[in-house]
Design a protein around this motif. Structure first.
Motif, PDB file in Angstrom:
ATOM      1  N   GLN A  95       0.825  -1.201   0.000  1.00  0.00           N
ATOM      2  CA  GLN A  95       0.000   0.000   0.000  1.00  0.00           C
ATOM      3  C   GLN A  95       0.865   1.259   0.000  1.00  0.00           C
ATOM      4  N   THR A  98       2.305   1.680  -3.458  1.00  0.00           N
ATOM      5  CA  THR A  98       1.289   2.183  -4.381  1.00  0.00           C
ATOM      6  C   THR A  98       1.039   3.665  -4.160  1.00  0.00           C
ATOM      7  N   THR A  99       0.973   4.069  -2.891  1.00  0.00           N
ATOM      8  CA  THR A  99       0.759   5.475  -2.580  1.00  0.00           C
ATOM      9  C   THR A  99       1.934   6.322  -3.064  1.00  0.00           C
ATOM     10  N   GLN A 101       3.938   5.619  -5.557  1.00  0.00           N
ATOM     11  CA  GLN A 101       3.854   5.689  -7.021  1.00  0.00           C
ATOM     12  C   GLN A 101       2.803   6.706  -7.453  1.00  0.00           C
ATOM     13  N   ASN A 102       1.656   6.686  -6.764  1.00  0.00           N
ATOM     14  CA  ASN A 102       0.621   7.660  -7.103  1.00  0.00           C
ATOM     15  C   ASN A 102       1.102   9.081  -6.846  1.00  0.00           C
ATOM     16  N   LEU A 103       1.833   9.260  -5.752  1.00  0.00           N
ATOM     17  CA  LEU A 103       2.341  10.589  -5.435  1.00  0.00           C
ATOM     18  C   LEU A 103       3.317  11.064  -6.513  1.00  0.00           C
ATOM     19  N   ALA A 105       3.423  10.045  -9.581  1.00  0.00           N
ATOM     20  CA  ALA A 105       2.645  10.289 -10.795  1.00  0.00           C
ATOM     21  C   ALA A 105       1.931  11.627 -10.728  1.00  0.00           C
ATOM     22  N   GLN A 106       1.417  11.980  -9.541  1.00  0.00           N
ATOM     23  CA  GLN A 106       0.752  13.269  -9.391  1.00  0.00           C
ATOM     24  C   GLN A 106       1.741  14.417  -9.537  1.00  0.00           C
ATOM     25  N   THR A 161       8.476  -0.002  -5.054  1.00  0.00           N
ATOM     26  CA  THR A 161       7.828  -1.229  -5.497  1.00  0.00           C
ATOM     27  C   THR A 161       8.305  -2.380  -4.623  1.00  0.00           C
ATOM     28  N   GLU A 522      -5.435  12.063   2.582  1.00  0.00           N
ATOM     29  CA  GLU A 522      -5.740  11.698   1.201  1.00  0.00           C
ATOM     30  C   GLU A 522      -4.631  10.848   0.607  1.00  0.00           C
ATOM     31  N   LEU A 523      -3.377  11.198   0.958  1.00  0.00           N
ATOM     32  CA  LEU A 523      -2.247  10.439   0.427  1.00  0.00           C
ATOM     33  C   LEU A 523      -2.007   9.142   1.189  1.00  0.00           C
ATOM     34  N   PRO A 525      -2.521   5.574   2.778  1.00  0.00           N
ATOM     35  CA  PRO A 525      -3.334   4.440   2.319  1.00  0.00           C
ATOM     36  C   PRO A 525      -4.587   4.271   3.181  1.00  0.00           C
TER      37      PRO A 525
END
Length: 755
Positions: A95, A98-99, A101-103, A105-106, A161, A522-523, A525
């Motif tokens: 988790q 993933t968070t 990676q999303n960060l 990407a944002q 990862t 929000e960021l 998990p």
């Protein structure tokens, strides 16, 4: 009729089930139990804890194949029926990755958006290519200064990862010590140990709990993990093991006492067919079976105390058919049975459900046994010997025995009363053991709980629950930080933080704003956020671990924790919730109601005897017998062990059953100088003792103690009945003339005479 009765019994037994869930050990209807149930609805119940110890430190996380196997196992556990949530290290790391990676990407997407917007605006303004490049560089420079340092700091961790050992090592372990980071201790208690917490859904019954524990065990064993040891424990695992033990012991203990009682009936010398003398045992078996079938048809599960029910009913219940065979006056036997049932039913004053259910089951069993005995006696009247122990009356005239002098009797009375008074006076000072885990002493699952306590530093959990309009507001988070700090400072040696919102949001600094908290949540998990905060942000938990200890000391510790908590913000409330809190409340209720629990059965039996017997003096003697025997028993417990269990704390209600029976029969024997009836009482005492002693074969400490205490108690009841008869002897009936029929009648003045 026989076929219909058989079908009804079989149908009831088929629906019978055993429930030893924690609810049966906790005070029903109390606010502390309601808080536990509310916590289970919001966050899940107390977890099944899986401890996996690897052969090498960090092997399960840094070995890619092992980490992926662990992740699959956690996913399988989360998909099991009746699971509310699963928390494990592999899922936590996944988790976070993933968070991250999303960060990233944002961040990249936001930078690309700024670049495209600046380029478009410059071209629309007619800027040259060089001007467009300058506009783009100007627009992204401030963004790069703000977020570039964050990306650079994260570079040593590698790509976020599960395939990056550097990322896992950086996130999970302290780089200087190699120990797990404090915020992950609840799933990484040690470098060579990982923990998986499987929280069941709220309201899960005992059968579902057993299925869940077995499914968890099977999933972990089939995961292919390179482990040195695997331990599956936690409160659900202990209660599931307890249910299995009760289910296994119930028929075995019943068979043991049935064989012992049968041998006792068969080996006693006397006239009549030996097989006919087994009818009291047959009546007890039939009555017990009817009672169990009744619980099945009523869909009432048998709780922990049911393991003591069958031996008690076979031991005590077989005495009532014996009395029916020995006495012509069936009314007296029926009254004694109702008084015994009332004494057992008085256990309903206990705040613990498993004690109440045991009392009601025993009361129903006694009544069913007497009904079965009356039916069998009527159907087998020509085959049942009138004197089952072969010691019939000689028919000789009663011998006049000198009454003991009152001076000697008064001295004995003072001594016996003083000892009983000492026991009653010591009752409030006796310790009461009511810890749900401690009551399961003797189970192998409890040994696993102790292993988990050594690894995790705790075997139970208690939570500080904050409730209010927004539990993640700046003022609420500041209060939670102060509360956690003061609890650790004052009681850090006794309570250990497991998972708290302040520890999860520690990266925000000391005084984050509402916008920063919202952005962090929000960021963060949702998988981890839901373990500490409800989705509506109106309730938050700070979970602390506790070691198993004496409930009196634990109650004091919990009260000390309450005392050091700072006042919550205006509009908010804070309280302690968890099984230790509810168990402590049960301890308080038992301690406060000790005299009621002991006197209730004596009072109920005394009232029944006073109403049902023609001689009120017998009821008074029976009450005195129960008071003396209970007091002596409490005095012995105080001098030998000094502690009571939830079952023996109501010793008076249990002693009443045998004490009243013995006294009434001894009084009847003395009035007619029927020595054979004296021996019948002694035989009934022995039969009851056999029933109680069968409980000593149990592996459960509470059941063994219960059986040994009641073995002594029934002997004390017999001695107390003899003592009361010697101190306050009833008058003998005048001898009847030869060939005449005796009948007791009451004259107009109320005096009983024999015609």
């Amino acid at each position: 009729m026989v076929l219909g009765l058989t079908a009804g019994v079989v149908g009831g037994l088929a629906q019978l089930r055993v429930d030893t869930g924690t609810d049966s050990f906790l005070p029903a209807g109390d606010a502390s139990l309601a808080a536990v149930e509310q916590k289970a609805r919001s966050f899940g119940g107390d977890p099944v804890v899986v401890l996996l110890q690897s052969r090498e430190p960090r092997q399960l996380l840094l070995d890619q194949q092992q980490l992926l196997s662990l992740l699959r196992a956690e996913g399988t556990l989360a998909a099991l029926p009746d699971v509310a949530a699963v928390y494990g290290p592999a899922t936590v790391l996944n988790q976070i990755a993933t968070t991250a990676q999303n960060l990233l990407a944002q961040i990249a997407g936001r930078r690309d958006g700024l670049r495209i917007q600046a380029e478009q605006q410059a071209r629309e303004a007619g800027a040259s290519e060089q001007g467009v490049r300058r506009a783009v560089e100007h627009a992204t420079r401030e963004f790069d200064l703000r977020y570039g340092s964050l990306v650079v700091q994260g570079l040593p961790a590698g790509v976020p990862t599960l395939y990056s050992p550097n990322f896992i090592r950086t996130v999970a372990f302290d780089q200087s010590t190699g120990e797990p980071r404090p915020q992950w201790r609840f799933v990484l208690p040690a470098p060579d140990t990982v923990a998986i917490l499987v929280r069941p859904r709220e309201g899960l019954d005992q059968a579902g709990t057993q299925r869940l524990v077995e499914a968890v065990r099977g999933t972990v064993e089939g995961a292919g993990l390179a482990t040195r040891t695997v331990t599956v424990t936690g409160v659900p695992a202990v209660t599931a093991g307890l249910a299995g033990q009760v289910t296994a012991e119930l028929p075995l203990l019943g068979l043991l006492v049935a064989i012992a009682v049968a041998l006792r009936f068969l080996l006693v010398p006397g006239a009549g067919r030996r097989t006919a003398r087994l009818w009291p045992l047959a009546a007890a078996l039939l009555g017990t079976t009817l009672a169990l079938a009744g619980f099945g048809w009523l869909h009432r599960p048998l709780s922990f105390g049911s393991v003591a029910m069958l031996p008690l009913l076979l031991g005590i219940g077989s005495t009532f058919p014996l009395y029916l065979a020995a006495l012509r006056n069936r009314r007296r036997v029926v009254v004694m049975a109702v008084a015994s049932a009332g004494g057992f039913a008085a256990l309903a004053v206990s705040p613990l459900p498993f004690v109440r259910e045991l009392g009601l089951a025993l009361a129903l069993g006694v009544l069913c046994t007497v009904a079965a005995a009356l039916l069998l006696r009527r159907g087998l009247a020509d085959r049942i010997a009138p004197d089952p122990i072969g010691t019939g009356s000689t028919g000789a005239e009663p011998e006049a025995r000198p009454r003991p002098r009152w001076g000697r009797r008064s001295a004995v009375l003072v001594v016996l009363t003083a000892v009983a008074g000492l026991g009653w006076a010591m009752l409030p000072r006796l310790a009461v053991e009511a810890d749900p885990l401690e009551l399961a002493r003797g189970l192998p699952q409890l040994e696993d709980a102790l292993v988990a306590e050594q690894v995790l530093g705790s075997s139970g959990e208690v939570s500080i629950r904050l409730s209010g309009p927004d539990v993640v507001s700046p003022e609420a988070l500041a209060w939670a930080r102060r509360a956690e700090a003061v609890v650790i400072a004052e009681h850090g040696g006794d309570v250990r933080p497991v998972l708290t919102l302040p520890s999860l949001l520690a990266f925000l600094g000391d005084a984050p704003t509402a916008e920063q908290i919202d952005a962090a949540l929000e960021l963060f998990p949702s998988y981890l956020r839901s373990a500490a905060v409800t989705s509506d942000r109106r309730s938050a938990l700070m979970i602390f671990g506790l070691e198993m200890r004496d409930l009196g000391a634990q109650n004091q510790l919990l009260q000390d924790v309450r005392d050091v908590l700072p006042p919550p913000p205006s509009g908010y409330s804070a309280d302690l919730v968890g099984l230790p809190v509810a168990a402590g409340r049960g301890y308080e209720l038992i301690s406060e109601g000790r005299y009621l629990a002991n006197l209730a059965g004596i009072a109920v039996a005394g009232v029944v005897l006073a109403v049902g017997l023609r001689r009120r003096t017998d009821a008074m003697r029976a009450t005195a017998t129960a008071l003396l025997a209970t007091g002596w028993g409490l005095a012995i417990i105080w001098s030998v062990d000094g502690s009571l269990s939830p079952l023996t704390v109501a010793l008076g209600s249990l002693v009443t059953v045998t004490g009243c029976e013995f006294l009434v029969l001894l009084a009847e024997a003395r009035r007619g100088d029927e020595r054979w009836l004296h021996r019948s009482v002694a035989f009934a005492c022995l039969t009851s003792v056999i029933g109680y002693l069968a409980l000593a074969a149990s592996q459960l400490w509470l059941v063994r103690e219960f059986g040994l205490v009641l073995t002594v108690a029934v002997l004390l009841s017999y001695l107390a009945a003899i003592a009361v008869m010697w101190l306050f002897p009833p008058g003998r009936r005048p001898a009847a003339g030869s060939g005449n029929t005796r009948e007791n009648v009451r004259s107009a003045s109320g005096t009983e005479v024999t015609v």
